[in-house]
Design a protein around this motif. Sequence first.
Motif, short mmCIF file in Angstrom:
data_model
loop_
_atom_site.label_atom_id
_atom_site.label_comp_id
_atom_site.label_asym_id
_atom_site.label_seq_id
_atom_site.Cartn_x
_atom_site.Cartn_y
_atom_site.Cartn_z
N ILE A 46 3.68 5.85 -5.54
CA ILE A 46 3.54 5.96 -7.00
C ILE A 46 2.45 6.97 -7.34
O ILE A 46 2.62 7.83 -8.20
N ARG A 47 1.31 6.87 -6.66
CA ARG A 47 0.20 7.79 -6.90
C ARG A 47 0.62 9.23 -6.61
O ARG A 47 0.36 10.15 -7.39
N ASN A 48 1.32 9.43 -5.49
CA ASN A 48 1.79 10.78 -5.13
C ASN A 48 2.77 11.31 -6.17
O ASN A 48 2.69 12.48 -6.58
N ASN A 90 3.04 10.44 -9.40
CA ASN A 90 2.31 10.72 -10.64
C ASN A 90 1.50 12.01 -10.54
O ASN A 90 1.50 12.82 -11.46
N ASN A 91 0.80 12.18 -9.42
CA ASN A 91 -0.01 13.40 -9.23
C ASN A 91 0.87 14.64 -9.20
O ASN A 91 0.58 15.65 -9.83
N ASN A 148 0.84 -1.21 0.00
CA ASN A 148 0.00 0.00 0.00
C ASN A 148 0.87 1.26 0.00
O ASN A 148 0.54 2.24 -0.65
N GLU A 167 2.08 1.76 -3.54
CA GLU A 167 1.01 2.32 -4.38
C GLU A 167 0.79 3.79 -4.07
O GLU A 167 0.61 4.60 -4.98
N ASN A 168 0.81 4.15 -2.79
CA ASN A 168 0.63 5.56 -2.41
C ASN A 168 1.78 6.43 -2.90
O ASN A 168 1.56 7.56 -3.36
#
Length: 87
Positions: A76-78, A80-81, A70, A73-74
């Motif tokens: 990577i998401r951070n 990308n954003n 998790n 994933e967080n």
Amino acid sequence: MDIAICKGMAMLNSISIAELSSDHNPVLFEVSLDNHTSPALSTFYFPNWTKFQNILTNTLPGNPNISNTNDIENAIRNFNNTFNNAL
């Protein structure tokens, strides 16, 4: 991974060619130039790479704490954003 980036073309086709004795097949990218639209001659853009780098440097953590999937994933998401917002 094979990628193709297409701008101003309405049709792009990609085909995996299984002709090599390898786990990586060649990819054929076919483009149609019939529908190609050229950008206007007066169009120009100068990216401000210093500002872009400063935004990333000041917003992304250098080494995030990762202890499970998790967290990965967080992170990577951070990333990308933040990258997309800076761009």
